[in-house]
Design an enzyme around this catalytic site. Structure first.
Site, PDB file in Angstrom:
ATOM      1  N   LEU A 215      83.054 100.469 -26.266  1.00  0.00           N
ATOM      2  CA  LEU A 215      82.477  99.908 -27.488  1.00  0.00           C
ATOM      3  C   LEU A 215      82.213  98.404 -27.407  1.00  0.00           C
ATOM      4  O   LEU A 215      81.875  97.779 -28.402  1.00  0.00           O
ATOM      5  CB  LEU A 215      83.369 100.240 -28.693  1.00  0.00           C
ATOM      6  N   CYS A 216      82.350  97.816 -26.227  1.00  0.00           N
ATOM      7  CA  CYS A 216      82.031  96.393 -26.046  1.00  0.00           C
ATOM      8  C   CYS A 216      80.518  96.198 -26.010  1.00  0.00           C
ATOM      9  O   CYS A 216      79.793  96.996 -25.438  1.00  0.00           O
ATOM     10  CB  CYS A 216      82.614  95.862 -24.732  1.00  0.00           C
ATOM     11  N   HIS A 217      80.084  95.111 -26.601  1.00  0.00           N
ATOM     12  CA  HIS A 217      78.671  94.759 -26.554  1.00  0.00           C
ATOM     13  C   HIS A 217      78.337  94.146 -25.198  1.00  0.00           C
ATOM     14  O   HIS A 217      79.133  93.363 -24.666  1.00  0.00           O
ATOM     15  CB  HIS A 217      78.341  93.718 -27.637  1.00  0.00           C
TER      16      HIS A 217
ATOM     17  N   MET B 230      87.518  90.333 -24.633  1.00  0.00           N
ATOM     18  CA  MET B 230      87.584  91.484 -23.726  1.00  0.00           C
ATOM     19  C   MET B 230      87.078  91.110 -22.333  1.00  0.00           C
ATOM     20  O   MET B 230      87.624  91.562 -21.329  1.00  0.00           O
ATOM     21  CB  MET B 230      86.788  92.667 -24.286  1.00  0.00           C
ATOM     22  N   GLU B 231      86.068  90.274 -22.272  1.00  0.00           N
ATOM     23  CA  GLU B 231      85.555  89.829 -20.976  1.00  0.00           C
ATOM     24  C   GLU B 231      86.586  88.988 -20.242  1.00  0.00           C
ATOM     25  O   GLU B 231      86.776  89.142 -19.027  1.00  0.00           O
ATOM     26  CB  GLU B 231      84.243  89.061 -21.174  1.00  0.00           C
TER      27      GLU B 231
ATOM     28  N   ASP C  75      95.173  94.974  -4.455  1.00  0.00           N
ATOM     29  CA  ASP C  75      94.487  95.787  -3.457  1.00  0.00           C
ATOM     30  C   ASP C  75      94.502  95.128  -2.082  1.00  0.00           C
ATOM     31  O   ASP C  75      94.763  95.787  -1.075  1.00  0.00           O
ATOM     32  CB  ASP C  75      93.043  96.035  -3.900  1.00  0.00           C
TER      33      ASP C  75
END
Length: 158
Positions: A75-77, A113-114, A128
């Site tokens: 739901l992120c733009h 969020m970014e 990793d």
């Protein structure tokens, strides 16, 4: 407690309509912490890791992740980021690396969020690249440190 904005009046998931919001400069900083053995930390900091520039690869991975956040979080733009930075702080006393990200744009929605995605993916990339020498590394303390812009203004984490 604030209303959940990603649910419609029927309780279904939906993307928030930001079309009526004003553009403003939006900035967010986030962090992730990765703890490892002293030997693994030394491999990274001494530049002796067989995979090369571990921080350089993790930095690029974090930047790329911020740019692709809307592909990962449903739901992120999709945003036109104007700045993404990923930096590393060696915390030798705790055998850790603190990853800090910064995301910025001028737009209608925030970039928390970014920033969280950038810090998380950079830490995952460190994991990793180093898992062969230290499979027991721990990623923790993923959080937003600061947010600026929009209606809620400016705040810092304690």
């Amino acid at each position: 407690m604030s209303q959940l904005t990603h649910l419609n009046h029927q309780g279904e998931a939906n993307m928030v309509d930001v079309s009526s919001k004003d553009n403003s400069v939006r900035v967010a900083r986030a962090q992730a912490l990765i703890t490892m053995t002293p030997e693994t930390l030394a491999l990274i900091t001494d530049g002796k890791h067989t995979k090369g520039d571990v921080f350089g690869v993790a930095r690029i991975a974090g930047i790329q992740a911020a740019k692709r956040c809307s592909d990962l979080i449903p739901l992120c733009h999709p945003l036109m980021l104007t700045k993404v930075a990923v930096d590393f702080e060696i915390l030798a006393d705790s055998n850790s690396v603190r990853v800090e990200s910064l995301c910025k744009l001028t737009g209608k929605t925030g970039v928390e969020m970014e920033a969280l995605t950038a810090a998380s993916v950079a830490a995952l990339t460190l994991f990793d690249m180093c898992k062969a020498s230290d499979p027991m590394m721990v990623i923790s303390e993923v959080k937003v440190l600061e947010k600026q812009g929009g209606k809620s203004g400016h705040w810092h984490a304690n």
